[in-house]
Structures are given as structure tokens and as C-alpha cells.
Write an enzyme that holds these catalytic residues in place. Structure first.
Site, PDB file in Angstrom:
ATOM      1  N   CYS A  34     -35.897 -51.333 -13.233  1.00 60.20           N
ATOM      2  CA  CYS A  34     -37.260 -51.594 -13.645  1.00 60.20           C
ATOM      3  C   CYS A  34     -37.361 -52.409 -14.722  1.00 60.20           C
ATOM      4  O   CYS A  34     -36.753 -52.014 -15.906  1.00 60.20           O
ATOM      5  CB  CYS A  34     -38.137 -50.459 -13.760  1.00 60.20           C
ATOM      6  SG  CYS A  34     -39.779 -50.715 -14.196  1.00 60.20           S
ATOM      7  N   HIS A  71     -31.048 -54.451  -5.996  1.00 58.13           N
ATOM      8  CA  HIS A  71     -32.224 -55.336  -5.741  1.00 58.13           C
ATOM      9  C   HIS A  71     -31.536 -56.829  -6.246  1.00 58.13           C
ATOM     10  O   HIS A  71     -31.186 -56.885  -7.654  1.00 58.13           O
ATOM     11  CB  HIS A  71     -33.450 -54.911  -6.681  1.00 58.13           C
ATOM     12  CG  HIS A  71     -34.417 -55.870  -6.785  1.00 58.13           C
ATOM     13  ND1 HIS A  71     -35.893 -55.445  -7.463  1.00 58.13           N
ATOM     14  CD2 HIS A  71     -34.942 -57.152  -6.174  1.00 58.13           C
ATOM     15  CE1 HIS A  71     -36.656 -56.219  -7.412  1.00 58.13           C
ATOM     16  NE2 HIS A  71     -36.027 -57.461  -6.440  1.00 58.13           N
TER      17      HIS A  71
HETATM   18  C1  LIG Z   1     -46.194 -51.723  -6.745  1.00 60.25           C
HETATM   19  C2  LIG Z   1     -44.733 -51.555  -6.772  1.00 60.25           C
HETATM   20  C3  LIG Z   1     -43.940 -50.659  -7.653  1.00 60.25           C
HETATM   21  C4  LIG Z   1     -42.745 -50.429  -7.954  1.00 60.25           C
HETATM   22  N1  LIG Z   1     -42.293 -49.431  -8.446  1.00 60.25           N
HETATM   23  C5  LIG Z   1     -40.961 -49.198  -8.397  1.00 60.25           C
HETATM   24  C6  LIG Z   1     -40.175 -47.975  -9.071  1.00 60.25           C
HETATM   25  O1  LIG Z   1     -40.868 -47.044  -9.651  1.00 60.25           O
HETATM   26  N2  LIG Z   1     -38.773 -47.901  -9.040  1.00 60.25           N
HETATM   27  C7  LIG Z   1     -38.022 -48.877  -8.894  1.00 60.25           C
HETATM   28  O2  LIG Z   1     -36.726 -48.793  -8.621  1.00 60.25           O
HETATM   29  N3  LIG Z   1     -38.548 -49.988  -8.133  1.00 60.25           N
HETATM   30  C8  LIG Z   1     -39.859 -50.268  -8.207  1.00 60.25           C
HETATM   31  N4  LIG Z   1     -40.474 -51.322  -7.548  1.00 60.25           N
HETATM   32  C9  LIG Z   1     -39.534 -52.441  -7.009  1.00 60.25           C
HETATM   33  C10 LIG Z   1     -39.166 -51.919  -5.708  1.00 60.25           C
HETATM   34  O3  LIG Z   1     -38.748 -50.907  -5.285  1.00 60.25           O
HETATM   35  C11 LIG Z   1     -38.361 -52.990  -5.160  1.00 60.25           C
HETATM   36  O4  LIG Z   1     -37.105 -53.181  -5.431  1.00 60.25           O
HETATM   37  C12 LIG Z   1     -39.030 -54.704  -5.006  1.00 60.25           C
HETATM   38  O5  LIG Z   1     -40.103 -54.656  -4.698  1.00 60.25           O
HETATM   39  C13 LIG Z   1     -37.987 -55.524  -4.330  1.00 60.25           C
HETATM   40  O6  LIG Z   1     -38.204 -55.088  -3.083  1.00 60.25           O
HETATM   41  P1  LIG Z   1     -39.055 -56.055  -1.947  1.00 60.25           P
HETATM   42  O7  LIG Z   1     -38.969 -57.489  -1.974  1.00 60.25           O
HETATM   43  O8  LIG Z   1     -38.613 -55.477  -0.527  1.00 60.25           O
HETATM   44  O9  LIG Z   1     -40.490 -55.562  -2.217  1.00 60.25           O
HETATM   45  C14 LIG Z   1     -41.662 -51.471  -7.458  1.00 60.25           C
HETATM   46  C15 LIG Z   1     -42.208 -52.506  -6.640  1.00 60.25           C
HETATM   47  C16 LIG Z   1     -43.605 -52.642  -6.373  1.00 60.25           C
HETATM   48  C17 LIG Z   1     -44.330 -53.546  -5.540  1.00 60.25           C
END
Ligand SMILES: Cc1cc2nc3c(=O)[nH]c(=O)nc-3n(C[C@H](O)[C@H](O)[C@H](O)COP(=O)(O)O)c2cc1C
EC number: 1.3.1.91
Length: 357
Positions: free
Chosen positions: A128, A199
Site C-alpha cells: 500500500c 501487485h
Molecule cells: C478501494 C481499494 C482498496 C484497497 N485496499 C487495499 C488494502 O487494504 N490492502 C492491499 O494490499 N491492497 C489494497 N488495494 C489494492 C488491491 O488489493 C489490488 O492490489 C489493486 O487494486 C490491483 O489489483 P486490481 O487491478 O485487480 O484491482 C486496494 C484497492 C482498492 C481499489
């Protein structure tokens, strides 16, 4: 002890008992590790999104997808309302708790709480980029401190028998080289972590909001693939920008698992095919209407506990997309819901709009 009894025990613990609880999870010999959950397909931890209501709903759609909690900081668990943060329904399983923190003892204590309340995995957030968490040495900034992350992982592993995993980026600004990524993964692996959720995007620690940093800089799945090649013995889960189950299937040729975040939330019905596609499950996928109908008793219970229906139904808006009635469905559950006196009747109306789609 069932999950409910464990919550009750935690809730009733006074400060002295909490101290004993913490002591009981001070590093000790690991017990034999039970088989962990399958991570072939998972839904990402997302703050404010993957709360217990969201996970309960997602579980109606897929029995096998591994679901992650929102990130919970060690401070919140140790000094706040632990029962609230750990609360989940047994039927949400398989379930992983994500922790934010960098103090090995505190993380070990929280990992113990996760295990005792029934979570199957505890995950450390090293991805994060928010400056709010950076100031507390939480999240992606930890990638600059592989030795500390290794100590955290070791302390957590020593404290629990469930899997300890790490979710991280492919680097952070100023520490972007592949060599540095390998150094991070290598040191954390030596501390006993064998599952890395990658990620596949560099985290920018200043100048971008966390939201912007989910789009910029570009994804580099190939870096995660190289990591899997160079560390074949590790379980490497790919995360970032995956939108369809066909893409998942293609990535599974290379990776041990895929993790979807935003797409799973905005288009949750994609989860309905996951069991058949990736877990050899013969049961036909649940319909949209049936999935929402299964939420009715849950909503009823939540209302009876004094909750509001929108706490739950805000997570189901993506069920209706691009069909007649979809807009009305979303309007019912996002606008009308705030001015209606009979929420369950409104829910029934929403369910009816999903029939046949
Ligand atoms: C609203 C929101 C909140 C998130 N909160 C966290 C979190 O608490 N911990 C974390 O590791 N990643 C968090 N992420 C990142 C996601 O876990 C993920 O790594 C990121 O969205 C990329 O994946 P995607 O492209 O499939 O969305 C968050 C993403 C979003 C959209």
C-alpha cells in the site's frame, strides 16, 4: 470452539487477559503447518470494500475463491475493537486476514488472533503506497526494509500454524531494479514465507494518490513472471489489472494463482463461473437473482441487529449490468433505499429485476 464463541471470548477479554493473549503468541516453535487454502483464484484485500458483508455476498457466488479482509493495522487490533475487525461468518471461509504493521511482536500477536478466530491465512501488506500508512511504517515502504519484513514474517510464522504470506509491489520508486526485488523476495523467503502476492506495478511513495498508483506507472506482469521463473519453488500469485476469467486462465499457465481486485468488486458475477472454471466443480453457477435471494436472511439478521440494509447491499450494485432493469436495480439500492420504510420489500423488488438475467 466455533467462530462465534471465539469472538465472544475476545470481546470479553479485559486488559489483563489481552496481555496474556499477547504473551501466549510470543514467538515459539511452529506447530506443523496444516494444508493452507488454495490460492489459485483470490479476491484482493480492499479497504472499505472487502468488509464482511461484501465477502458474505461474494461467497454466494463462489465456494472456492479465497477472500481477503480489508487491511487491519496491528494498532487497531491490539488497542481497538478487535472483535469488530476480526468478525466474520463461518460461511465466508476460506478467508485470509491482511495485516498492516512492521513491529514483529505486534504482528505475531495479531497473527495469533487471526488464527484463533478461524482465518486460514495471515497476509502482511507490503504494497500500500498511502502516505497515511507510510508514516507508520506500513505498506509499500516496507519494501525498502527487506530485513525487517523478514523479521516480521519469522515472528508471525513462529506464532501460528496457518500460512503467512506477503503482498507486495514489484518495487518502489528509488528501489526499482529487478535485483532489489529479488533481494526482497529472497530475504523474506529465507524467513519462511513461501507465498508472494505480486501487485505487478511499482509503488510511488510520494506525489500520487493510492488510487492513481493503481493505474500509474504501467503494469509489468513480465517482471512477476520472471520472479516465478527465478524462484520456481515459491508460490507466486499475480495481481494487477486482470479483468476476465480467460486472462486468469492464461496467467495460470505461468503463475500459481491470480488475485483480482477492482474487477471482482465492480463485476462480481464473474465469480459465479470461478468454481467450474478453476476448481473442477460440476454444480451449475448460481443465478444473479438466486445469489441476491440468498442474501435476504443475512440482510434480515443485520437489520435485526440494528444495521442498515445499504451496509450490505452497497456491495451488490455490480450484479446488474447492461440489461433491461439494471439501472432501475442500481437506483433502488443506491437512492431509493435511503428513503424507504420497508427495506426487505425493496430488496424483493431488486431480486425480481434480476430474474432471467
Ligand atoms: C478501494 C481499494 C482498496 C484497497 N485496499 C487495499 C488494502 O487494504 N490492502 C492491499 O494490499 N491492497 C489494497 N488495494 C489494492 C488491491 O488489493 C489490488 O492490489 C489493486 O487494486 C490491483 O489489483 P486490481 O487491478 O485487480 O484491482 C486496494 C484497492 C482498492 C481499489
Amino acid at each position: 470452539m466455533g467462530a462465534c464463541a471465539r469472538y465472544a471470548a475476545l470481546a470479553q477479554a479485559n486488559n489483563r487477559e489481552r496481555a496474556t493473549l499477547l504473551k501466549s503468541v510470543e514467538p515459539q516453535e511452529s506447530s506443523a503447518t496444516p494444508a493452507g487454502p488454495s490460492r489459485k483464484f483470490s479476491v484482493a484485500p480492499m479497504m472499505d470494500w472487502t468488509d464482511r458483508h461484501c465477502r458474505y455476498f461474494m461467497r454466494r457466488l463462489s465456494r472456492h475463491a479465497l477472500l481477503y479482509s480489508e487491511m487491519v493495522t496491528t494498532g487497531a487490533l491490539l488497542h481497538g475493537d478487535a472483535e469488530r475487525f476480526l468478525r466474520h461468518d463461518d460461511s465466508e471461509q476460506p478467508l485470509a486476514l491482511q495485516l498492516g504493521g512492521s513491529d514483529p511482536r505486534a504482528l505475531a500477536a495479531c497473527a495469533g488472533m487471526a488464527e484463533r478466530t478461524g482465518y486460514r491465512e495471515v497476509n502482511l501488506n507490503a504494497g500500500c503506497p498511502s502516505d497515511r500508512v507510510q508514516n507508520n511504517m506500513i505498506g509499500a515502504c516496507l519494501m525498502a526494509h527487506p530485513q525487517l519484513v523478514a523479521e516480521c514474517v519469522k515472528a508471525m510464522r513462529d506464532a501460528v500454524g496457518i500460512d503467512v504470506t506477503v503482498k507486495h509491489r514489484i518495487g518502489i520508486n528509488g528501489r526499482e531494479s529487478y535485483g532489489e526485488l529479488c533481494d526482497f523476495v529472497g530475504q523474506v523467503h529465507e524467513a519462511g514465507c513461501r507465498t508472494f502476492i505480486v501487485h505487478a506495478r511499482i509503488a510511488i511513495l510520494e506525489g500520487l494518490s493510492p488510487k492513481e498508483n493503481r493505474e500509474i506507472p504501467p503494469l509489468r506482469h513480465e517482471v512477476a513472471a520472471r520472479l516465478k521463473q527465478d524462484f520456481p519453488e515459491l508460490e507466486i500469485i499475480l495481481n494487477g489489472g486482470i479483468k476476465t476469467l480467460d486472462e486468469c486462465a492464461a496467467h495460470l499457465q505461468c503463475f500459481d494463482g491470480v488475485m483480482l481486485g477492482r474487477e471482482a468488486y465492480h463485476n462480481p458475477y464473474l465469480l459465479a463461473e470461478v468454481d467450474r472454471r478453476f476448481f473442477a466443480c460440476a454444480t451449475p453457477p448460481i443465478s444473479r437473482a438466486q445469489a441476491l435471494a440468498e442474501m435476504r436472511p443475512y440482510v434480515q439478521r443485520h437489520l435485526a441487529e440494528g444495521g442498515a440494509m445499504h451496509h450490505v447491499t452497497r456491495h451488490v450494485l455490480g450484479l446488474a449490468q447492461a440489461f433491461r432493469g439494471a439501472r432501475r436495480f442500481r437506483q433502488l439500492l443506491s437512492v431509493d433505499i435511503h428513503k424507504c420504510s420497508d427495506p426487505l420489500a425493496l430488496l424483493d423488488q431488486a431480486i425480481a429485476l434480476l430474474e432471467g438475467h
